[in-house]
Design an enzyme around this catalytic site. Structure first.
Site, PDB file in Angstrom:
ATOM      1  N   ASP A 101       0.999  -1.082  -0.138  1.00 33.75           N
ATOM      2  CA  ASP A 101       0.563  -0.242   0.284  1.00 33.75           C
ATOM      3  C   ASP A 101       0.952   0.944  -0.086  1.00 33.75           C
ATOM      4  O   ASP A 101       1.535   1.523   1.083  1.00 33.75           O
ATOM      5  CB  ASP A 101      -0.878  -0.204   1.219  1.00 33.75           C
ATOM      6  CG  ASP A 101      -2.146  -1.066   1.337  1.00 33.75           C
ATOM      7  OD1 ASP A 101      -2.179  -2.002   0.130  1.00 33.75           O
ATOM      8  OD2 ASP A 101      -3.103  -1.377   2.110  1.00 33.75           O
ATOM      9  N   ASP A 159     -16.555  -4.643  -1.381  1.00 36.97           N
ATOM     10  CA  ASP A 159     -16.408  -4.936   0.404  1.00 36.97           C
ATOM     11  C   ASP A 159     -17.572  -4.510   0.626  1.00 36.97           C
ATOM     12  O   ASP A 159     -18.283  -3.839   0.572  1.00 36.97           O
ATOM     13  CB  ASP A 159     -15.608  -2.792   0.111  1.00 36.97           C
ATOM     14  CG  ASP A 159     -14.113  -2.902  -0.378  1.00 36.97           C
ATOM     15  OD1 ASP A 159     -14.077  -3.619  -0.666  1.00 36.97           O
ATOM     16  OD2 ASP A 159     -14.488  -1.349  -0.898  1.00 36.97           O
TER      17      ASP A 159
END
Length: 242
Positions: free
Chosen positions: A8, A130
């Site tokens: 990330d 999600d």
């Protein structure tokens, strides 16, 4: 089943956020490309890149890092974070990204997935789903939709998504372990590959995912906090016979 380390990126650094909150970081390293190289040396056969600035501010400040990682790594790379237009997708595919991950925009407008699939091919399109409390959430997990993951997954599959990246937000980044049920429901009801993400803390969690038939698992915090070694996880999972 692939075990896919997450890299990330925020402001040119490699970070791990807690529950997606930019102000809460588990870890921070200066050179994402060095981290990517380390994971490959430790056996990673695929990498998961997230451009957190792209995701949070719509800025592509991490592109130099991405280019470097692609040039230096000989493994497939999937990438997400603030990818909202056909142009975004084409640029990343041209750069050498194997699977481009799109999220909110795909859920809000599944026809966009159809356009992308026609343009670059289904195999390049991974949609991030999600879920929180059994419903798909969008806009950085802030807004809940009426769809279950399976309902939305079927729509996206029909529109040409090549794979689904599924995150159970309830467990993401907390190191509390996993709730396998929502992921299993997706695997059982869809024909395209499902990549699982969120909440892995142990090698046993990875085995649970292998049992239900996911194509891969993205692992972030557990690797960075040294819960287990990547090579050990790969060996154990590969040797586990269902």
């Amino acid at each position: 089943m692939y075990i896919i380390p997450a890299v990330d990126m925020k402001e040119g650094k490699c970070v791990q956020l807690i529950q997606g909150d930019p102000t809460k970081r588990h870890v921070e390293y200066d050179n994402p490309d060095e981290i990517a190289k380390m994971w490959i040396e430790n056996g990673a056969e695929m990498l998961h890149l997230v451009d957190l600035d792209g995701a949070i501010d719509g800025e592509r400040v991490n592109l130099p890092c991405v280019k470097k990682i692609i040039q230096e790594s000989k493994v497939p790379v999937q990438m997400g974070g603030g990818i909202r237009t056909i142009q975004d997708v084409e640029e990343l595919v041209d750069l050498g990204i194997n699977k481009v991950i799109i999220g909110t925009v795909a859920v809000q407008n599944p026809d966009f997935v159809e356009q992308l699939a026609k343009k670059v091919g289904s195999d390049k399109i991974m949609v991030a789903l999600d879920a929180k409390d059994g419903k798909v959430v969008i806009k950085g997990w802030k807004e809940k939709t009426e769809y279950t993951p399976v309902q939305m997954g079927k729509i996206l599959e029909e529109k040409g998504a090549g794979s689904i990246l599924f995150t159970n937000v309830d467990s993401e980044g907390l190191l509390n372990g996993i709730n396998i049920t929502p992921t299993k429901e997706l695997v059982d009801n869809l024909n395209i590959p499902i990549i699982a993400s969120g909440g892995v803390t142990t090698i046993e969690d990875l085995i649970e995912f292998k049992k239900i038939g996911v194509a891969g698992v993205v692992v972030g915090s557990a690797l960075y906090k040294n819960n287990f070694k990547l090579q050990d996880a790969i060996n154990t999972v590969n040797n586990f016979k269902i």
